[in-house]
Design an enzyme around this catalytic site. Structure first.
Site, PDB file in Angstrom:
ATOM      1  CB  VAL A   9      -0.927   0.031   1.221  1.00  0.00           C
ATOM      2  CG1 VAL A   9      -1.812   1.276   1.184  1.00  0.00           C
ATOM      3  CG2 VAL A   9      -1.783  -1.226   1.286  1.00  0.00           C
ATOM      4  CE  LYS A  10       4.253   5.309  -4.819  1.00  0.00           C
ATOM      5  NZ  LYS A  10       4.370   5.330  -6.299  1.00  0.00           N
ATOM      6  CB  VAL A  11       0.267   6.064   2.594  1.00  0.00           C
ATOM      7  CG1 VAL A  11      -0.649   4.855   2.709  1.00  0.00           C
ATOM      8  CG2 VAL A  11       1.528   5.871   3.431  1.00  0.00           C
TER       9      VAL A  11
END
Length: 217
Positions: A82-84
């Site tokens: 997951v890219k935040v």
């Protein structure tokens, strides 16, 4: 050094993966737009091709919404990261998602101080943007060097994922400094094979071989 490919172009990913040049993939909303495909569909196809981490980016701004999106994205495949964004809400989301056992790539990092926060929040990867710093007359490689020294000082396990790679020199310099990973467009990775002296030498060998009149097969 691990090579991630920064694209949502499935054909380009497949070509590099077949050569053993892909350890993972990074995507973002701009790359999804360029692909012209549904994010869930194209991300699932990429995950089926590549064994390593595939970064899929949340688009929400609030931590609770990022967490909800991240929990949905990880259902696509077991190798989703997951890219935040590196915002305070992004760090909150990173802490929750990483505590749940999910890999998290904290992106849009432009300072060593930000990188420290990401490591403390449990990020799997920190993505400092080299090219965008160079664009505003800052030294992107100096940031990579600073993060490498700090992470080594305190034995942070977060991997440095050099992003916004614009050239072969960026890749070489990041490798010399000790970045764990680079993510680059397919064209930049393929350009690593190019050298004018290689071309010149091959041209001479081909000319000389033709003069022999021989064949190997």
């Amino acid at each position: 050094m691990k090579f991630f490919v920064d694209t949502a172009d499935v054909a380009a990913i497949r070509e590099l993966n077949d050569l053993g040049m892909v350890d993972g993939v990074t995507t973002n909303p701009s790359l999804i737009l360029k692909s012209g495909r549904d994010i869930l569909e194209v991300t699932k196809e990429i995950c089926d091709i590549v064994e390593g981490p595939v970064s899929a980016e949340v688009v929400a701004n609030k931590a609770e919404d990022m967490i909800r999106e991240g929990e949905h994205l990880v259902k696509i495949a077991s190798n989703i990261t997951v890219k935040v964004p590196l915002t305070w809400d992004g760090l909150k989301a990173c802490k929750v998602l990483s505590s749940q056992g999910h890999k998290v790539n904290v992106t849009l990092c432009f300072s060593a101080a930000q990188a420290i926060l990401a490591a403390k929040a449990g990020a799997t990867f920190i993505s400092p943007f080299i090219g965008r710093l160079d664009d505003i007359n800052f030294d992107g490689m100096e940031l990579i060097a600073q993060i490498r020294e700090i992470y080594d000082n305190y034995d942070f396990q977060t991997e440095i994922l050099a992003a916004s790679i614009r050239s072969v020199n960026h890749i070489t310099d990041a490798a010399l400094i000790g970045a764990d990973v680079i993510t680059a467009p397919p064209a930049v990775i393929k350009a690593m094979a190019n050298h004018v002296l290689t071309d010149k030498g091959l041209e001479q060998f081909n000319a000389d071989w033709a003069k022999t009149g021989q064949k190997i097969v």
